[in-house]
Design an enzyme around this catalytic site. Structure first.
Site, PDB file in Angstrom:
ATOM      1  N   LYS A 126      -9.104  -9.842  -2.991  1.00 40.73           N
ATOM      2  CA  LYS A 126      -7.840  -9.314  -3.502  1.00 40.73           C
ATOM      3  C   LYS A 126      -6.641 -10.210  -3.182  1.00 40.73           C
ATOM      4  O   LYS A 126      -5.751 -10.385  -4.026  1.00 40.73           O
ATOM      5  CB  LYS A 126      -7.597  -7.903  -2.970  1.00 40.73           C
ATOM      6  N   SER A 177     -21.021  -1.365  -6.861  1.00 32.93           N
ATOM      7  CA  SER A 177     -19.873  -0.970  -7.669  1.00 32.93           C
ATOM      8  C   SER A 177     -20.249  -0.005  -8.788  1.00 32.93           C
ATOM      9  O   SER A 177     -21.210  -0.223  -9.530  1.00 32.93           O
ATOM     10  CB  SER A 177     -19.200  -2.209  -8.272  1.00 32.93           C
ATOM     11  N   TYR A 230     -16.369   4.613  -1.346  1.00 29.58           N
ATOM     12  CA  TYR A 230     -16.989   5.764  -1.989  1.00 29.58           C
ATOM     13  C   TYR A 230     -18.510   5.735  -1.893  1.00 29.58           C
ATOM     14  O   TYR A 230     -19.176   6.626  -2.413  1.00 29.58           O
ATOM     15  CB  TYR A 230     -16.566   5.866  -3.454  1.00 29.58           C
ATOM     16  N   ASP A 245      -4.148  -0.110  -6.960  1.00 31.57           N
ATOM     17  CA  ASP A 245      -4.749   0.662  -5.867  1.00 31.57           C
ATOM     18  C   ASP A 245      -3.876   1.845  -5.476  1.00 31.57           C
ATOM     19  O   ASP A 245      -4.371   2.918  -5.142  1.00 31.57           O
ATOM     20  CB  ASP A 245      -4.979  -0.230  -4.644  1.00 31.57           C
ATOM     21  N   ASN A 269      -5.068  -2.165  13.449  1.00 34.04           N
ATOM     22  CA  ASN A 269      -6.060  -3.183  13.118  1.00 34.04           C
ATOM     23  C   ASN A 269      -6.644  -3.793  14.380  1.00 34.04           C
ATOM     24  O   ASN A 269      -6.008  -3.820  15.435  1.00 34.04           O
ATOM     25  CB  ASN A 269      -5.406  -4.288  12.271  1.00 34.04           C
ATOM     26  N   ARG A 270      -7.875  -4.274  14.284  1.00 33.29           N
ATOM     27  CA  ARG A 270      -8.512  -4.910  15.436  1.00 33.29           C
ATOM     28  C   ARG A 270      -7.739  -6.149  15.865  1.00 33.29           C
ATOM     29  O   ARG A 270      -7.537  -6.397  17.053  1.00 33.29           O
ATOM     30  CB  ARG A 270      -9.956  -5.297  15.101  1.00 33.29           C
ATOM     31  N   THR A 271      -7.314  -6.957  14.900  1.00 31.74           N
ATOM     32  CA  THR A 271      -6.535  -8.155  15.203  1.00 31.74           C
ATOM     33  C   THR A 271      -5.060  -7.801  15.096  1.00 31.74           C
ATOM     34  O   THR A 271      -4.530  -7.591  13.997  1.00 31.74           O
ATOM     35  CB  THR A 271      -6.875  -9.293  14.209  1.00 31.74           C
ATOM     36  N   GLY A 305      -6.586  -6.688   2.143  1.00 27.35           N
ATOM     37  CA  GLY A 305      -6.030  -6.450   0.821  1.00 27.35           C
ATOM     38  C   GLY A 305      -5.896  -4.986   0.467  1.00 27.35           C
ATOM     39  O   GLY A 305      -4.896  -4.569  -0.119  1.00 27.35           O
TER      40      GLY A 305
END
Length: 284
Positions: A74, A23, A227, A111, A161-163, A140
């Site tokens: 989150k 972070s 990032y 976000d 999404n995979r699921t 999240g």
């Protein structure tokens, strides 16, 4: 913070996630604190994977002013809150917790502000409302992006999404939002103007996503919320496919600014070149 170090009056805030060593939030917020001359400090926390609730609840009453919250906490952060902003509720996730002196925990989600800031800085000509937007992931970060884009007026949002069930669940909460599996990723990319990676597949050293961007609009833009590294494999693949790219560093800055103001009561001082500061930290 002044050279006297932490004192009885120092205002504390921080960031919580797992992993957290990567972070840059402490570097960013502490630079803003120093430039503003505040008696404050911002630190990083790495709660146990299944211990976030016990960790965060211990701050009730204002032991610290607040926390930024990142992966994978989150959604749990929102569930802990006594009060939540409309955007956090819509997203089903919070990246900012504020601890009030009366014991209340307040949840917010900044976000979306970070996402819009990143596009304004790195792809200012892009109209996010002009064409469909595809979002990879349903956790999240994806929830925060979906809520912000829906609020911004994007008319067609595609969750991939995979699921499949998690994509279905996220899409069901918003009008003009559809769900797709990765097996149909090519179809989901058909005609999209923006592709946003909200997965964490590269955080733990994974290989990332194997994607074909050939069905996107000719002038499409790809953004990665991560990032580190600045050019992820997702962005490198998109760039090789002819897409303009937006990295996640400006999103960090854009979501950090309203968090800083919530913690310390004033916007970040403009004297700090936040992107240059963080790029230097990454190079080091």
């Amino acid at each position: 913070m002044s050279g006297t170090g932490v004192t009885a009056t120092t205002v504390l805030a921080g960031v919580a996630g797992r992993p957290i060593r990567h972070s840059l939030s402490p570097r960013l917020h502490n630079a803003w604190i120093a430039a503003a001359g505040l008696d404050a400090a911002y630190v990083a926390f790495s709660p146990p994977e299944h211990g976030f609730a016990a960790f965060a609840v211990g701050f009730r009453g204002g032991t610290i002013r607040g926390l930024n919250v990142t992966l994978p906490f989150k959604e749990e952060a929102l569930r802990l809150a006594d009060d939540a902003s409309l955007l956090a509720r819509a997203a089903g996730a919070a990246n900012l917790l504020l601890f009030h002196e009366d014991g209340r925990i307040e949840a917010r989600n900044t976000d979306g502000e970070g996402l819009l800031y990143a596009f304004a800085r790195q792809a200012p000509s892009v109209d996010l409302r002009a064409r469909p937007v595809a979002i990879l992931g349903a956790g999240g970060a994806a929830k925060g992006a979906t809520a912000a884009l829906h609020q911004h007026g994007v008319p067609d949002i595609r969750i991939i999404n995979r699921t499949q069930s998690r994509a279905d669940e996220l899409a069901a909460g918003f009008a003009s939002t559809s769900s797709w599996s990765f097996a149909r990723c090519g179809d989901a990319f058909d005609g999209v103007g923006v592709v946003i990676n909200a997965t964490s597949t590269e955080v733990h050293g994974g290989e990332g996503l194997k994607l074909d961007f050939s069905m996107t609009a000719p002038d499409a833009v790809a953004m990665d919320m991560l990032y580190r590294p600045l050019e992820t494999r997702f962005l490198a693949t998109a760039k090789a496919g002819g897409l303009q790219t937006v990295d996640g560093l400006d999103m960090l800055i854009g979501q950090g600014a309203p968090s800083f103001e919530a913690f310390f009561g004033a916007p970040p001082p403009p004297s700090v070149d936040a992107r240059a500061l963080l790029l230097s930290a990454m190079e080091a």
